[in-house]
Scaffold this motif. Structure first.
Motif, PDB file in Angstrom:
ATOM      1  N   ARG A  76       0.856  -1.185   0.000  1.00  0.00           N
ATOM      2  CA  ARG A  76       0.000   0.000   0.000  1.00  0.00           C
ATOM      3  C   ARG A  76       0.894   1.239   0.000  1.00  0.00           C
ATOM      4  NH1 ARG A  76      -5.254   0.927   0.741  1.00  0.00           N
ATOM      5  NH2 ARG A  76      -5.636  -1.248   1.316  1.00  0.00           N
ATOM      6  N   THR A  77       0.616   2.141  -0.940  1.00  0.00           N
ATOM      7  CA  THR A  77       1.459   3.315  -1.131  1.00  0.00           C
ATOM      8  C   THR A  77       0.637   4.583  -0.972  1.00  0.00           C
ATOM      9  OG1 THR A  77       2.830   2.087  -2.703  1.00  0.00           O
ATOM     10  CG2 THR A  77       3.028   4.490  -2.713  1.00  0.00           C
ATOM     11  N   ALA A  78       1.193   5.558  -0.250  1.00  0.00           N
ATOM     12  CA  ALA A  78       0.552   6.862  -0.100  1.00  0.00           C
ATOM     13  C   ALA A  78       1.045   7.788  -1.195  1.00  0.00           C
ATOM     14  CB  ALA A  78       0.882   7.453   1.274  1.00  0.00           C
ATOM     15  N   LEU A  79       0.101   8.441  -1.853  1.00  0.00           N
ATOM     16  CA  LEU A  79       0.436   9.394  -2.913  1.00  0.00           C
ATOM     17  C   LEU A  79       0.090  10.795  -2.428  1.00  0.00           C
ATOM     18  CD1 LEU A  79      -0.897   7.442  -5.997  1.00  0.00           C
ATOM     19  CD2 LEU A  79       1.455   7.674  -5.262  1.00  0.00           C
ATOM     20  N   GLU A  80       1.031  11.692  -2.559  1.00  0.00           N
ATOM     21  CA  GLU A  80       0.888  13.033  -1.993  1.00  0.00           C
ATOM     22  C   GLU A  80      -0.328  13.759  -2.538  1.00  0.00           C
ATOM     23  OE1 GLU A  80       3.427  17.223  -1.730  1.00  0.00           O
ATOM     24  OE2 GLU A  80       4.398  15.378  -2.413  1.00  0.00           O
ATOM     25  N   HIS A  81      -0.573  13.586  -3.845  1.00  0.00           N
ATOM     26  CA  HIS A  81      -1.665  14.341  -4.455  1.00  0.00           C
ATOM     27  C   HIS A  81      -2.956  13.536  -4.551  1.00  0.00           C
ATOM     28  CE1 HIS A  81       1.315  17.352  -5.433  1.00  0.00           C
ATOM     29  NE2 HIS A  81       2.040  16.427  -6.026  1.00  0.00           N
ATOM     30  N   GLY A  82      -2.889  12.223  -4.369  1.00  0.00           N
ATOM     31  CA  GLY A  82      -4.089  11.402  -4.355  1.00  0.00           C
ATOM     32  C   GLY A  82      -4.902  11.475  -5.622  1.00  0.00           C
ATOM     33  N   CYS A  83      -4.259  11.342  -6.784  1.00  0.00           N
ATOM     34  CA  CYS A  83      -4.983  11.409  -8.050  1.00  0.00           C
ATOM     35  C   CYS A  83      -4.587  10.241  -8.937  1.00  0.00           C
ATOM     36  CB  CYS A  83      -4.724  12.735  -8.765  1.00  0.00           C
ATOM     37  SG  CYS A  83      -3.033  12.934  -9.352  1.00  0.00           S
ATOM     38  N   LEU A  84      -5.402  10.026  -9.968  1.00  0.00           N
ATOM     39  CA  LEU A  84      -5.185   8.888 -10.848  1.00  0.00           C
ATOM     40  C   LEU A  84      -3.887   9.018 -11.629  1.00  0.00           C
ATOM     41  CD1 LEU A  84      -6.483   6.265 -11.806  1.00  0.00           C
ATOM     42  CD2 LEU A  84      -7.599   7.557 -13.623  1.00  0.00           C
ATOM     43  N   SER A  85      -3.619  10.200 -12.176  1.00  0.00           N
ATOM     44  CA  SER A  85      -2.399  10.381 -12.957  1.00  0.00           C
ATOM     45  C   SER A  85      -1.162  10.194 -12.086  1.00  0.00           C
ATOM     46  CB  SER A  85      -2.388  11.769 -13.615  1.00  0.00           C
ATOM     47  OG  SER A  85      -2.436  12.797 -12.640  1.00  0.00           O
ATOM     48  N   CYS A  86      -1.266  10.594 -10.805  1.00  0.00           N
ATOM     49  CA  CYS A  86      -0.138  10.389  -9.888  1.00  0.00           C
ATOM     50  C   CYS A  86       0.096   8.901  -9.662  1.00  0.00           C
ATOM     51  CB  CYS A  86      -0.411  11.072  -8.549  1.00  0.00           C
ATOM     52  SG  CYS A  86      -0.649  12.855  -8.658  1.00  0.00           S
ATOM     53  N   THR A  87      -0.980   8.139  -9.561  1.00  0.00           N
ATOM     54  CA  THR A  87      -0.855   6.698  -9.369  1.00  0.00           C
ATOM     55  C   THR A  87      -0.079   6.072 -10.511  1.00  0.00           C
ATOM     56  OG1 THR A  87      -2.975   6.638  -8.203  1.00  0.00           O
ATOM     57  CG2 THR A  87      -2.147   4.559  -9.072  1.00  0.00           C
ATOM     58  N   VAL A  88      -0.435   6.460 -11.720  1.00  0.00           N
ATOM     59  CA  VAL A  88       0.232   5.900 -12.896  1.00  0.00           C
ATOM     60  C   VAL A  88       1.694   6.330 -12.934  1.00  0.00           C
ATOM     61  CG1 VAL A  88       0.287   5.910 -15.420  1.00  0.00           C
ATOM     62  CG2 VAL A  88      -1.913   5.772 -14.215  1.00  0.00           C
ATOM     63  N   ARG A  89       1.932   7.616 -12.730  1.00  0.00           N
ATOM     64  CA  ARG A  89       3.277   8.158 -12.893  1.00  0.00           C
ATOM     65  C   ARG A  89       4.215   7.769 -11.750  1.00  0.00           C
ATOM     66  NH1 ARG A  89       1.764  12.816 -13.011  1.00  0.00           N
ATOM     67  NH2 ARG A  89       2.309  13.547 -10.912  1.00  0.00           N
ATOM     68  N   GLU A  90       3.713   7.814 -10.513  1.00  0.00           N
ATOM     69  CA  GLU A  90       4.586   7.648  -9.354  1.00  0.00           C
ATOM     70  C   GLU A  90       4.679   6.206  -8.840  1.00  0.00           C
ATOM     71  OE1 GLU A  90       3.461  10.403  -6.324  1.00  0.00           O
ATOM     72  OE2 GLU A  90       3.274  12.080  -7.731  1.00  0.00           O
ATOM     73  N   ASP A  91       3.685   5.387  -9.147  1.00  0.00           N
ATOM     74  CA  ASP A  91       3.711   4.023  -8.615  1.00  0.00           C
ATOM     75  C   ASP A  91       3.685   2.960  -9.711  1.00  0.00           C
ATOM     76  OD1 ASP A  91       3.372   2.411  -5.936  1.00  0.00           O
ATOM     77  OD2 ASP A  91       1.995   1.497  -7.370  1.00  0.00           O
ATOM     78  N   LEU A  92       2.723   3.035 -10.618  1.00  0.00           N
ATOM     79  CA  LEU A  92       2.562   1.971 -11.604  1.00  0.00           C
ATOM     80  C   LEU A  92       3.751   1.831 -12.536  1.00  0.00           C
ATOM     81  CD1 LEU A  92       1.084  -0.165 -13.221  1.00  0.00           C
ATOM     82  CD2 LEU A  92      -0.185   1.656 -14.377  1.00  0.00           C
ATOM     83  N   LEU A  93       4.152   2.913 -13.178  1.00  0.00           N
ATOM     84  CA  LEU A  93       5.214   2.810 -14.177  1.00  0.00           C
ATOM     85  C   LEU A  93       6.552   2.385 -13.566  1.00  0.00           C
ATOM     86  CD1 LEU A  93       4.410   5.781 -16.577  1.00  0.00           C
ATOM     87  CD2 LEU A  93       3.653   3.409 -16.662  1.00  0.00           C
ATOM     88  N   PRO A  94       6.971   2.948 -12.422  1.00  0.00           N
ATOM     89  CA  PRO A  94       8.199   2.435 -11.800  1.00  0.00           C
ATOM     90  C   PRO A  94       8.093   0.953 -11.436  1.00  0.00           C
ATOM     91  CG  PRO A  94       7.661   4.578 -10.889  1.00  0.00           C
ATOM     92  CD  PRO A  94       6.484   4.155 -11.721  1.00  0.00           C
ATOM     93  N   ALA A  95       6.907   0.512 -11.012  1.00  0.00           N
ATOM     94  CA  ALA A  95       6.725  -0.897 -10.670  1.00  0.00           C
ATOM     95  C   ALA A  95       6.875  -1.780 -11.903  1.00  0.00           C
ATOM     96  CB  ALA A  95       5.363  -1.117 -10.018  1.00  0.00           C
ATOM     97  N   LEU A  96       6.296  -1.353 -13.022  1.00  0.00           N
ATOM     98  CA  LEU A  96       6.406  -2.134 -14.258  1.00  0.00           C
ATOM     99  C   LEU A  96       7.864  -2.240 -14.717  1.00  0.00           C
ATOM    100  CD1 LEU A  96       3.346  -0.847 -16.340  1.00  0.00           C
ATOM    101  CD2 LEU A  96       3.550  -2.999 -15.087  1.00  0.00           C
ATOM    102  N   VAL A  97       8.588  -1.134 -14.650  1.00  0.00           N
ATOM    103  CA  VAL A  97       9.991  -1.142 -15.057  1.00  0.00           C
ATOM    104  C   VAL A  97      10.797  -2.059 -14.144  1.00  0.00           C
ATOM    105  CG1 VAL A  97      12.077   0.267 -15.261  1.00  0.00           C
ATOM    106  CG2 VAL A  97       9.885   1.142 -16.126  1.00  0.00           C
ATOM    107  N   ARG A  98      10.554  -1.974 -12.846  1.00  0.00           N
ATOM    108  CA  ARG A  98      11.283  -2.826 -11.899  1.00  0.00           C
ATOM    109  C   ARG A  98      11.009  -4.306 -12.157  1.00  0.00           C
ATOM    110  NH1 ARG A  98       9.333  -5.030  -7.511  1.00  0.00           N
ATOM    111  NH2 ARG A  98       7.556  -3.594  -7.425  1.00  0.00           N
ATOM    112  N   LEU A  99       9.750  -4.654 -12.369  1.00  0.00           N
ATOM    113  CA  LEU A  99       9.406  -6.050 -12.617  1.00  0.00           C
ATOM    114  C   LEU A  99      10.007  -6.547 -13.929  1.00  0.00           C
ATOM    115  CD1 LEU A  99       5.660  -5.993 -11.509  1.00  0.00           C
ATOM    116  CD2 LEU A  99       7.567  -7.077 -10.309  1.00  0.00           C
ATOM    117  N   ALA A 100      10.029  -5.675 -14.932  1.00  0.00           N
ATOM    118  CA  ALA A 100      10.613  -6.060 -16.216  1.00  0.00           C
ATOM    119  C   ALA A 100      12.106  -6.325 -16.093  1.00  0.00           C
ATOM    120  CB  ALA A 100      10.351  -4.974 -17.252  1.00  0.00           C
TER     121      ALA A 100
END
Length: 423
Positions: A76-100
């Protein structure tokens, strides 16, 4: 000849980036069931899932990663701005790159929550950098699959609720509607999957109804591949969804397809299982007042509408049109080439310039309305007559552009940004 064939094959196999399959849809159980079948076919497949239920209130998201053996990560991750675009940019994409990077030999399936649209993820992947490199250096989007549940599909597409009404808004200012979001998920997909497990004899689900829904999906997205899952066969499904290479990052947005020379929809005015599809085209502009007055009637006749149009009072602006659930969203798609200086034409795509040249009108240039509508049991000729009545009359057309700009315009100032007007 054999040497050339082998070289070509090697070139195709040279892309070693993990393939990313986006699974989207407004029925989470069906989307997750599809992901489960994929992991049964390939236990090494990584499935990334998101729970955004607490995003709007607490500003947190829950991300899980699993494969065929079970859950690997649950964070579970806290996002400072609490928005959908922040979720994608700050959590999802780094996670995808790390898993790859940590599992380079395995592919990834991303299960999107109902309120996340695949276009948001695909667009972010195209321009976002992680650790100084583009996301697309680490992973490639292979396909976007819309999974549809026959039990809820019609109610979802015909809903007059906003995401907030169902507690699905991704931020305090998320004003998207349920019907719009679900329709965009289907229209953006390169593969549409109608979930059919449990619809056989004795299930209580009518076979005719299932056929009708299949026709409806084909009309909503005629450029996608359509599949029906009626058997519990993981290998069959995996072979058709994974590594299909069907995703096209350069494909135009559904409502802007006509500008690029693509069909905005299919024209099937005769009902098929009650499903009607109609494409409306006109070179003359709409009178702003008459068109504004007709908006409820136009949107209320159909389940979905998309495309672009022009208004006499704003002859420079291309207006995007989306309608669903009885509501209308209109926005700015830029300027017509006829209203663009010649030296700026090069900023438009080659497809758009060729399309404009092929269909150039001596009076209106490339200005043209193209709207596609899909619905149940509506009369296409009546909808056409309703739209025709909104066009300029012969006398009004003869007045010319200078006079048109003086018309009382309920849309004045609405198309300075993409959001436009919503009713």
């Amino acid at each position: 000849m054999s040497h050339l064939a082998q070289s070509g094959t090697a070139a195709q196999q040279a892309d070693l980036r993990p393939a990313l399959t986006l699974l989207t849809g407004f029925a989470p159980e069906a989307v997750n069931a599809a992901a489960d079948l994929l992991t049964r076919a390939d236990p090494a497949l990584l499935v990334v899932g998101y729970d955004l239920a607490a995003l709007a209130g607490e500003g947190t998201v829950r991300r899980t990663v699993r494969d065929g053996t079970g859950v690997i990560e649950d964070e579970r991750t806290a996002l400072e701005h609490g928005c959908l675009s922040c979720t994608v940019r700050e959590d999802l994409l780094p996670a995808l790159v790390r898993l790859a990077r940590t599992r380079p030999g395995g592919d990834i399936a991303l299960v999107l929550p109902p309120n996340m649209e695949p276009e948001t993820v695909a667009t972010a992947c195209s321009w976002t950098h992680v650790d100084g490199a583009p996301v697309t250096d680490a992973v490639r989007i292979d396909s976007v699959v819309a999974v549809c549940d026959p039990a809820s599909l019609l109610d979802t597409l015909d809903s007059d609720q906003d995401l907030a009404d169902r507690g699905l808004h991704a931020a305090d200012d998320d004003a998207r509607s349920v019907a719009d979001t679900a329709a965009r998920q289907i229209e953006y997909a390169d593969t549409v999957l109608l979930w059919a497990l449990g619809t056989g004899p004795g299930s209580g689900f009518d076979t005719y109804e299932h056929t009708r829904l299949a026709v409806l999906l084909q009309r909503l997205n005629p450029w996608a591949r359509h599949l029906v899952v009626d058997l519990d066969e993981p290998a069959w499904l995996s072979a058709r969804l994974r590594r299909s290479g069907r995703f096209d990052p350069d494909a135009p947005e559904p409502y802007g397809r006509g500008l690029e020379g693509y069909a905005v929809g299919s024209h099937e005015p005769e009902p098929d299982c009650g499903v009607v599809a109609a494409v409306y085209r006109a070179r003359r502009p709409f009178h702003p007042a008459r068109f504004h007055q007709a908006l409820p009637a136009i949107a209320g006749k159909t389940l979905r509408g998309r495309g672009h149009l022009w208004l006499a009072s704003q002859p420079d602006a291309i207006v995007a049109w989306e309608s669903s659930g009885g509501g209308v969203a209109m926005g700015d798609l830029g300027r017509w080439l006829a209203a663009t200086p010649d030296e700026e034409w090069e900023h438009s795509s080659p497809e758009r310039r060729v399309t404009a040249d092929l269909h150039w009108d001596a009076d209106y240039g490339d200005r043209e309305t193209q709207l596609a509508f899909v619905g149940l049991h509506f009369a296409a000729d009546e909808l056409t007559a309703l739209l025709d009545a909104c066009l300029l009359t012969d006398a009004e057309a003869a007045e010319g552009e200078r006079r048109w700009r003086e018309y009382d315009d309920p849309f004045d100032g609405c198309f300075d940004g993409k959001e436009g007007i919503q009713q």
